[in-house]
Design an enzyme around this catalytic site. Structure first.
Site, PDB file in Angstrom:
ATOM      1  N   ARG A  51       0.864  -1.327  -0.011  1.00 12.04           N
ATOM      2  CA  ARG A  51       0.070   0.073   0.049  1.00 12.04           C
ATOM      3  C   ARG A  51       0.880   1.237   0.041  1.00 12.04           C
ATOM      4  O   ARG A  51       1.988   1.298   0.469  1.00 12.04           O
ATOM      5  CB  ARG A  51      -0.782  -0.085   1.382  1.00 12.04           C
ATOM      6  CG  ARG A  51      -1.676  -1.145   1.617  1.00 12.04           C
ATOM      7  CD  ARG A  51      -2.048  -0.974   3.120  1.00 12.04           C
ATOM      8  NE  ARG A  51      -2.776  -2.330   3.327  1.00 12.04           N
ATOM      9  CZ  ARG A  51      -3.626  -2.305   4.238  1.00 12.04           C
ATOM     10  NH1 ARG A  51      -3.839  -1.532   5.086  1.00 12.04           N
ATOM     11  NH2 ARG A  51      -4.065  -3.689   4.663  1.00 12.04           N
ATOM     12  N   ASP A  70       0.065   5.265   1.542  1.00 12.47           N
ATOM     13  CA  ASP A  70      -1.037   6.119   2.203  1.00 12.47           C
ATOM     14  C   ASP A  70      -1.637   7.139   1.251  1.00 12.47           C
ATOM     15  O   ASP A  70      -0.877   7.596   0.315  1.00 12.47           O
ATOM     16  CB  ASP A  70      -0.497   6.602   3.271  1.00 12.47           C
ATOM     17  CG  ASP A  70      -0.120   5.456   4.449  1.00 12.47           C
ATOM     18  OD1 ASP A  70      -0.726   4.223   4.485  1.00 12.47           O
ATOM     19  OD2 ASP A  70       0.853   5.455   4.932  1.00 12.47           O
ATOM     20  N   TYR A  88      12.210   4.510  -1.510  1.00  7.88           N
ATOM     21  CA  TYR A  88      11.318   5.633  -1.524  1.00  7.88           C
ATOM     22  C   TYR A  88      12.090   6.801  -1.520  1.00  7.88           C
ATOM     23  O   TYR A  88      13.462   6.941  -1.278  1.00  7.88           O
ATOM     24  CB  TYR A  88      10.904   5.783   0.064  1.00  7.88           C
ATOM     25  CG  TYR A  88       9.480   4.809  -0.049  1.00  7.88           C
ATOM     26  CD1 TYR A  88       8.228   5.295  -0.263  1.00  7.88           C
ATOM     27  CD2 TYR A  88       9.735   3.564   0.604  1.00  7.88           C
ATOM     28  CE1 TYR A  88       7.049   4.477  -0.155  1.00  7.88           C
ATOM     29  CE2 TYR A  88       8.631   2.772   0.343  1.00  7.88           C
ATOM     30  CZ  TYR A  88       7.091   3.137   0.290  1.00  7.88           C
ATOM     31  OH  TYR A  88       6.004   2.130   0.298  1.00  7.88           O
ATOM     32  N   ARG A 135       8.067   7.635   6.961  1.00  8.89           N
ATOM     33  CA  ARG A 135       7.749   9.116   7.484  1.00  8.89           C
ATOM     34  C   ARG A 135       8.397   9.398   8.809  1.00  8.89           C
ATOM     35  O   ARG A 135       8.872  10.407   9.107  1.00  8.89           O
ATOM     36  CB  ARG A 135       6.278   9.445   7.231  1.00  8.89           C
ATOM     37  CG  ARG A 135       5.856   9.574   5.950  1.00  8.89           C
ATOM     38  CD  ARG A 135       4.326   9.293   5.743  1.00  8.89           C
ATOM     39  NE  ARG A 135       3.545  10.193   6.366  1.00  8.89           N
ATOM     40  CZ  ARG A 135       2.480   9.981   6.667  1.00  8.89           C
ATOM     41  NH1 ARG A 135       1.605   8.888   5.780  1.00  8.89           N
ATOM     42  NH2 ARG A 135       1.352  10.854   7.130  1.00  8.89           N
TER      43      ARG A 135
END
Lengths: 243, 243
Positions: free
Chosen positions: A49, A51, A109, A196
């Protein structure tokens, strides 16, 4: 035949990758398009996933088709049906044993921080963080995360969910371009909000509010209550899934 | 006292500058904020409208206030109340005779064309125009517009509206940066869709579909039926109002 597809999307337009009871998801849009071409309801399986608000640059999914359609034809057909907020970058045939999620080896990322002037045209695409930052401290902080760790403290999922929370970080660094800090992080996998929370913690080290050594303590604590930092999804991009 | 304010805004978030019965306008948001600080309903006067989707970089408006508040304090107070899609760039006291619209001498617009790869993160901020372009022809086309002309053919407002449709174009050129064409246009004033119809016509010249000489014919026709070209608002920015 099984197909592996790479997709880019603007996370600000969606409730996230995954299907949700309310709101529009990337997966829903893609399943609609694939099902129309396949002429049957077809599920697509993402590498994981993302977000709400998190962008895709190189998200990967797989799906099956009863038809023998070339990769290039898939790209063209899907893009003609998908909204302009989702673009299929690549489609290629793969072995039936391929699984977008379970075959993934690592994920990369990117996180974009604007440490200069607020840019209202980029508010959905970068994190505005105007505080004065000590880049040396941020670098030290990034290095504390390298290697294999139990990321219980950096996992927003509730403890009751039994899961192995050990992950390996292979790369975590940044480059500075015109008052922007572009982080790159590559790891064996990432737990909920993990990227994050890591970025937020590194930036806090940059402000001087906490010391980089604290990160090792936080990791060793394996305690969800030690984590106080998170950061907005706008700056986060799933750049690449490596198989 | 009268104040002159400069404002930037993301046009994709609004129905345009001007108050509308339905939908959120930039003017509405600003009037709300100014009225709260003034403690009385206050109207703000823009230098002119911008259409839905058109961005502001240096839009100007004026308003009156019963209070003696410094420019810097106005900037801070307004920005704390306004959404992040609108940012006040400057506020300064002006003579009571100043009028944002009637005192304006010229306006400068920018139009951003992406002639390379589609960028889904910039779809609201540039015009994607992938056709092969002859830049020399575009340059010739721009030059056809320079000077004073009756822009009846380049005005989308219906003929019944009686208005002087003569305008002067002082500058109309472009620079090329990484497959992007950034047009700059400065004129005494612009009619409805005029900038966009001019840009669209220049790009058509670039594709070879029409010849630059045709522009002079179109201008001389003073006929709203000759105009067939328009282009999306996404790429358009009101850059500066000159007084």
């Amino acid at each position: 035949m099984r197909l592996k597809a790479t997709v880019a999307y603007d996370g600000s337009a969606f409730v996230g990758w995954q299907k949700q009871p309310n709101g529009n998801s990337v997966q829903t849009e893609i399943e609609k398009a694939v099902s129309l071409i396949n002429k049957e309801k077809t599920r697509v399986f993402g590498s994981g996933r993302t977000d709400a608000g998190v962008h895709g640059l190189g998200q990967v999914f797989h799906f099956d088709s009863p038809f023998e359609i070339q990769g290039k034809a898939w790209i063209k057909a899907l893009n003609s049906m998908l909204p302009l907020t989702i673009r299929i970058v690549d489609v290629e045939p793969v072995d039936d044993s391929f699984h977008a999620r379970y075959s993934a080896k690592t994920k990369t990322y990117e996180y974009r921080v604007n440490n200069g002037e607020y840019d209202l045209f980029k508010r959905e695409y970068e994190c505005y963080y105007p505080e004065k930052l000590d880049l040396g401290k941020i670098e030290e902080a990034c290095q504390r995360f390298l290697g294999e760790h139990d990321f219980t403290s950096f996992n927003a999922t509730k403890l009751e969910v039994i899961e192995n929370q050990v992950r390996t970080i292979y790369r975590f660094d940044f480059e500075v371009i015109d008052n922007h800090i572009i982080f790159t992080i590559c790891g064996s996998g990432f737990l909920k909000y993990m990227v994050r929370m890591m970025i937020a913690t590194c930036l806090k080290c940059g402000t001087g509010k906490i010391k980089p050594e604290k990160i090792t303590e936080m990791l060793e604590a394996k305690d969800k209550d030690v984590m106080q930092y998170n950061i907005e999804p706008n700056g986060l991009y799933l750049k690449k899934v490596n198989y």
